[in-house]
Design a protein around this motif. Structure first.
Motif, PDB file in Angstrom:
ATOM      1  N   GLU A 169      -5.403 -30.433 -31.440  1.00 53.20           N
ATOM      2  CA  GLU A 169      -5.324 -29.046 -30.952  1.00 53.20           C
ATOM      3  C   GLU A 169      -6.690 -28.568 -30.473  1.00 53.20           C
ATOM      4  O   GLU A 169      -6.797 -27.922 -29.420  1.00 53.20           O
ATOM      5  CB  GLU A 169      -4.811 -28.134 -32.070  1.00 53.20           C
ATOM      6  CG  GLU A 169      -4.718 -26.674 -31.686  1.00 53.20           C
ATOM      7  CD  GLU A 169      -4.328 -25.775 -32.857  1.00 53.20           C
ATOM      8  OE1 GLU A 169      -4.479 -24.552 -32.707  1.00 53.20           O
ATOM      9  OE2 GLU A 169      -3.886 -26.279 -33.900  1.00 53.20           O
TER      10      GLU A 169
ATOM     11  N   ASP B  54      -7.555 -27.389 -26.767  1.00 51.81           N
ATOM     12  CA  ASP B  54      -8.073 -26.045 -26.545  1.00 51.81           C
ATOM     13  C   ASP B  54      -9.393 -26.070 -25.770  1.00 51.81           C
ATOM     14  O   ASP B  54      -9.623 -25.247 -24.882  1.00 51.81           O
ATOM     15  CB  ASP B  54      -8.250 -25.305 -27.874  1.00 51.81           C
ATOM     16  CG  ASP B  54      -6.931 -24.859 -28.474  1.00 51.81           C
ATOM     17  OD1 ASP B  54      -5.891 -24.886 -27.780  1.00 51.81           O
ATOM     18  OD2 ASP B  54      -6.930 -24.472 -29.671  1.00 51.81           O
TER      19      ASP B  54
ATOM     20  N   TYR C 187     -10.633 -22.824 -36.661  1.00 50.30           N
ATOM     21  CA  TYR C 187      -9.777 -23.849 -37.253  1.00 50.30           C
ATOM     22  C   TYR C 187     -10.379 -24.286 -38.584  1.00 50.30           C
ATOM     23  O   TYR C 187     -11.576 -24.174 -38.793  1.00 50.30           O
ATOM     24  CB  TYR C 187      -9.722 -25.101 -36.363  1.00 50.30           C
ATOM     25  CG  TYR C 187      -9.650 -24.853 -34.885  1.00 50.30           C
ATOM     26  CD1 TYR C 187      -8.431 -24.924 -34.208  1.00 50.30           C
ATOM     27  CD2 TYR C 187     -10.803 -24.571 -34.143  1.00 50.30           C
ATOM     28  CE1 TYR C 187      -8.362 -24.716 -32.833  1.00 50.30           C
ATOM     29  CE2 TYR C 187     -10.742 -24.364 -32.773  1.00 50.30           C
ATOM     30  CZ  TYR C 187      -9.521 -24.429 -32.128  1.00 50.30           C
ATOM     31  OH  TYR C 187      -9.459 -24.218 -30.771  1.00 50.30           O
TER      32      TYR C 187
END
Length: 196
Positions: free
Chosen positions: A183, A187, A173
């Motif tokens: 996110e 995750d 990311y």
């Protein structure tokens, strides 16, 4: 019949939305090679020490005045959210891209500048050569850690990397701007659930 299909559709939507339940889908499959480096507390940290834990990795250095402080702030913010969500089975690993300057003491002072909710889960690593981290970053994380020989600057990637319990990089990311913090937390949670 239409009513039955509508009810079935609603039921499927409800089931799909119930909890994360794991089911993390990897986007990368980069196996991290074995290593043994030194953290900010002067402790040896190896890949084996991290096995069994999901971990987030980054490449920073303490003399950096642009990306690194914000990346470290972003990572500390993610850790705060992990704590708020009651997520415990994780580690954070920040590899210095400037190991000559960044001794354990320097790294300890650096992390002290940030509001870190649980430093025991965060390893800032050093204890290797500049050439070693350059190769390690490129081979294992597909990123740069290259020191400019003419000044103190180090060209390095600004990604955060998600590593699974087996030491495989499964996703990355942007760790500098527009960081997808929610996110990342989801995750991490899904990956932990998959490993149980």
């Amino acid at each position: 019949m239409k009513r039955l299909l509508a009810m079935l559709s609603i039921t499927l939507l409800i089931l799909a939305g119930c909890g994360s339940g794991g089911n993390f889908e990897a986007q990368t499959n980069w196996k991290v090679e074995d290593f043994k480096f030194e953290n900010q507390r002067g402790e040896a940290v190896s890949l084996d020490d991290l096995k069994g834990n999901v971990w987030l990795a980054s490449f920073i250095y303490t003399n950096c005045t642009t990306e690194c402080p914000l990346m470290t702030f972003n990572m500390s913010d993610i850790q705060k959210t992990l704590k708020d969500e009651g997520i415990e089975d994780y580690k954070i690993v920040s590899f210095t891209a400037d190991p000559t300057f960044d001794t354990p003491k320097v790294l300890q002072e650096y992390i002290g500048n940030f509001e870190v909710v649980d430093e025991s889960k965060w390893n800032l690593l050093t204890g290797y050569s500049q050439e070693k981290i350059k190769k390690f970053a490129a081979d294992n994380f597909k990123t740069a850690a290259i020191k400019n020989p003419n000044n103190n600057e180090v060209m390095h990637g600004i990604s955060f990397f998600l590593v699974d319990q087996d030491g495989v990089v499964v996703k990355n990311y942007n760790g500098y701007t527009d960081v997808p913090k929610e996110e990342i937390v989801m995750d991490v949670e899904a990956l932990i659930a998959d490993g149980k």
